[in-house]
Design an enzyme around this catalytic site. Sequence first.
Site, mmCIF file in Angstrom:
data_model
loop_
_atom_site.group_PDB
_atom_site.id
_atom_site.type_symbol
_atom_site.label_atom_id
_atom_site.label_comp_id
_atom_site.label_asym_id
_atom_site.label_seq_id
_atom_site.Cartn_x
_atom_site.Cartn_y
_atom_site.Cartn_z
ATOM 1 C CE LYS A 93 -0.451 0.024 5.014
ATOM 2 N NZ LYS A 93 -1.215 -0.487 6.153
ATOM 3 C CE1 TYR A 123 12.851 31.438 1.042
ATOM 4 C CE2 TYR A 123 13.031 29.032 1.087
ATOM 5 C CZ TYR A 123 12.691 30.203 0.428
ATOM 6 O OH TYR A 123 12.197 30.144 -0.835
HETATM 7 C C1 LIG Z 1 -0.419 -1.627 6.745
HETATM 8 C C2 LIG Z 1 -1.040 -2.877 7.199
HETATM 9 C C3 LIG Z 1 -0.257 -3.996 7.526
HETATM 10 C C4 LIG Z 1 1.254 -3.979 7.530
HETATM 11 O O1 LIG Z 1 1.749 -3.464 8.739
HETATM 12 P P1 LIG Z 1 3.333 -3.407 9.027
HETATM 13 O O2 LIG Z 1 3.393 -2.923 10.411
HETATM 14 O O3 LIG Z 1 3.908 -2.456 8.055
HETATM 15 O O4 LIG Z 1 3.853 -4.780 8.825
HETATM 16 C C5 LIG Z 1 -0.918 -5.173 7.854
HETATM 17 N N1 LIG Z 1 -2.269 -5.238 7.886
HETATM 18 C C6 LIG Z 1 -3.043 -4.176 7.599
HETATM 19 C C7 LIG Z 1 -4.519 -4.323 7.671
HETATM 20 C C8 LIG Z 1 -2.452 -2.967 7.253
HETATM 21 O O5 LIG Z 1 -3.245 -1.910 7.006
#
Ligand SMILES: *Cc1c(COP(=O)(O)O)cnc(C)c1O
Length: 328
Positions: free
Chosen positions: A33, A243
């Site tokens: 994701k 800046y």
């Molecule tokens: C993002 C996510 C994960 C992964 O989590 P990590 O801590 O990066 O391993 C797993 N399950 C769900 C539902 C997520 O949204």
Amino acid sequence: MATITINKDNFCHNLNQIALKTGSINKIAIVLKDNAYGHGLEIMAQLASEFGIRHAVVKNRDEANVIRELFRTVLILGGQAVPDETCTYAINTLDDIEKAQKGSRVELKVDTGMHRNGIAIDDLDRALERIVDRELVLFGLMTHFRSADEPGSEFFWQKKQFEHVKTKVKAAGFTGFRMHSHNSAAILRSKSFEEDLVRVGIGAYGYNELPESFDKAELKPVLSLYARKMATKRLKKGDRIGYGGDFGVPCDMQVSTYDLGYGDGWCRGDSSQPYLTAEGLPVLGRVSMDFVSIASQKEVLCIMNDAQSAAKQFGTISYEITTALSPL
Ligand SMILES: *Cc1c(COP(=O)(O)O)cnc(C)c1O
């Protein structure tokens, strides 16, 4: 434009470490994701697939469409469920069930304590009933831990809740669905693993956010961030940089402008506590939208090769540092 490089060997190393915990690479779903946590959706999907990973998790349909050919299943965490040979859909609310199209493969997310997404345990019977009525296929049963990365009993309490949910769903006559609850922290702290799948994100990218009290799997950061030199200036004692002129030059020195800034998703931070690059060079003065100043003359400078140590400097977590980086 700053550049990101991906270390394939380190990624494979991390996946191997996780496979040691799950017992099989077939039980790993790579979480891709948000542009693979800023690492690049396509390249990370490609590398995971080459390694032999058969399952992926993404945020939405658009991400799924980019990578679907590479995996046997792609779990989409949000959006309307439609029938699909590869994609399955997380069900987060009772309403998601009503909106799902007949024949969709769904993975019922149950809220066992995180209280963000997922069906309340009290609504479980109703959800299962509606899944049957609406002729959806229950492909998976899942939950998400709120405290997998913290010591204490909470993790075990939530695990127990999920065990109870599994029993209820089986008792309702459902069979053949996959069960998964572990994220990176959960699998990294576990001594044994009995579910069908882990959903691993940050661990695969090389970071273990568990506190020191847990024994640590050795993971290696996958992403490095580089910036290119745009110009070098000869500055005199007393000149001020950037800046607000926050940095006063202490003695005559050569300072270069590099092409990285908060426009690239880099943290602006606080110029009174300058960020130290991978080589230990301080960023001088304020971070601009597209530029920083550093006392170096190298054409290309490694700004970061470990997002966790960068995160410590900025007072955040590795997830935020890499995910914020702009797609290149
Ligand atoms: C993002 C996510 C994960 C992964 O989590 P990590 O801590 O990066 O391993 C797993 N399950 C769900 C539902 C997520 O949204």
